[in-house]
Design an enzyme around this catalytic site. Structure first.
Site, PDB file in Angstrom:
ATOM      1  N   HIS A 162      60.571  22.358  46.835  1.00 23.79           N
ATOM      2  CA  HIS A 162      59.310  22.891  46.945  1.00 23.79           C
ATOM      3  C   HIS A 162      58.501  23.675  45.748  1.00 23.79           C
ATOM      4  CE1 HIS A 162      56.710  26.553  48.171  1.00 23.79           C
ATOM      5  NE2 HIS A 162      56.922  26.089  49.108  1.00 23.79           N
ATOM      6  N   GLY A 163      59.584  24.395  44.968  1.00 20.31           N
ATOM      7  CA  GLY A 163      59.143  24.525  43.633  1.00 20.31           C
ATOM      8  C   GLY A 163      58.820  25.435  43.629  1.00 20.31           C
ATOM      9  N   ASP A 164      58.254  26.825  44.447  1.00 22.35           N
ATOM     10  CA  ASP A 164      58.067  28.264  44.588  1.00 22.35           C
ATOM     11  C   ASP A 164      58.914  28.647  45.131  1.00 22.35           C
ATOM     12  OD1 ASP A 164      57.280  30.298  43.044  1.00 22.35           O
ATOM     13  OD2 ASP A 164      55.306  29.716  43.670  1.00 22.35           O
ATOM     14  N   VAL A 165      60.059  28.813  45.304  1.00 19.26           N
ATOM     15  CA  VAL A 165      60.488  29.023  46.790  1.00 19.26           C
ATOM     16  C   VAL A 165      60.638  30.713  46.601  1.00 19.26           C
ATOM     17  CG1 VAL A 165      61.895  29.294  49.213  1.00 19.26           C
ATOM     18  CG2 VAL A 165      61.334  27.011  47.910  1.00 19.26           C
ATOM     19  N   ASN A 169      55.999  33.218  50.292  1.00 26.57           N
ATOM     20  CA  ASN A 169      55.808  31.663  50.271  1.00 26.57           C
ATOM     21  C   ASN A 169      56.659  30.744  51.783  1.00 26.57           C
ATOM     22  OD1 ASN A 169      53.367  31.706  48.635  1.00 26.57           O
ATOM     23  ND2 ASN A 169      54.714  30.372  46.818  1.00 26.57           N
TER      24      ASN A 169
END
Length: 279
Positions: A162-165, A169
């Site tokens: 995901h990269g930006d949990v 979000n």
């Protein structure tokens, strides 16, 4: 900027526009009718945000919001209708449960899919920002860089990330449960996705040493991760995040990340001492 897509996708406005650091958002109704399905129209302002739509499409509503339409900078996706909030849960003494919910969503996103993923960016490319900042700033960023290099040199469990949990979000979609929004387009070790749960600057308790220790245990257990590996990813991620903030001359948020990096470093040291029989 919304008008062309309202017309093209037969949408009507269902609320006020929302502006974030990376996107413009507008709550809408589909089928040109007030009783149409609720959705969110998103116009990305930067390239990486735009390409996140490709990953959302690939997940196909499994662990993430459904994508109804996607074209260029614009994304039409399922809108969260639930009333619960992970960040509110964390505020109100349900920090452990909020972390477990987020970990469960991450695990769904990491599941293998039958179709090949879109073109992705290797995680080591992202860490080039830490390379530059560590050479320039030194100090704790060099510690983060050293750990990041070791992790990236011997990755485990490679997945689409995901990269930006973080707590904002992962949203409550009512009967559909908790789902993720706003991914990046990166691939790498799954442990990276769990580190941000210990670094969310929106939580005022994020720098509380006791909270950090407690949540590192909760997240490691919920994610079925070796706690030492989670702490290493947290140290690496906090340094990377600080590097990004320093690029924007945002020293306040960079200092917060560096404080979390120090907490991770201290926790790693305690783990090493306990393992060696030093108490």
């Amino acid at each position: 900027m919304f008008k062309p897509y309202l017309s093209r996708w037969n949408l009507i406005s269902d609320g006020d526009p929302i502006v974030t650091r990376s996107s413009y958002l507008l709550p809408v109704r589909m089928d040109g009718h007030i009783n149409g399905n609720p959705a969110m129209l998103k116009i990305a302002m930067d390239t990486e945000e735009k390409f996140g739509g490709l990953v959302m499409q690939w997940w196909n509503g499994d662990g993430a919001a459904r994508v109804y339409a996607y074209e260029g900078d614009a994304l039409l996706m399922e809108r969260a209708q639930g009333t619960n909030s992970l960040i509110e849960m964390a505020y109100q003494g349900q920090d452990d449960e909020a972390s477990r919910i987020a970990c469960n969503v991450i695990a769904k996103l990491h599941k293998p899919r039958s179709t090949p993923p879109p073109e992705l960016i290797p995680l080591n490319i992202w860490f080039e920002a830490l390379e530059s900042a560590a050479q320039r700033e030194g100090s704790l960023l060099l510690e983060s860089l050293a750990v990041a290099r070791k992790l990236l040199a011997s990755p485990r469990d490679i997945v689409v990330l995901h990269g930006d949990v973080h707590h904002a979000n992962v949203l409550d979609f009512g009967s559909r449960g908790w789902l993720a929004i706003d991914p990046k387009r990166i691939i790498g070790e799954r442990g990276y996705d769990y580190a941000n749960l210990l670094c969310n600057p929106e939580l005022p308790t994020v720098t509380d040493p006791l909270r950090f220790i407690c949540q590192s245990h909760v997240i490691a257990q919920a994610a079925n991760l070796e706690r030492r590996r989670l702490l290493q990813w947290t140290l690496a991620y906090a340094g990377l995040s600080a590097s990004w903030f320093l690029e924007e001359d945002d020293h306040q948020n960079a200092d917060l990340d560096l404080f979390i990096a120090e907490l991770a470093l201290q926790a790693l040291s305690m783990e090493a001492n306990n393992r060696d029989g030093i108490y």
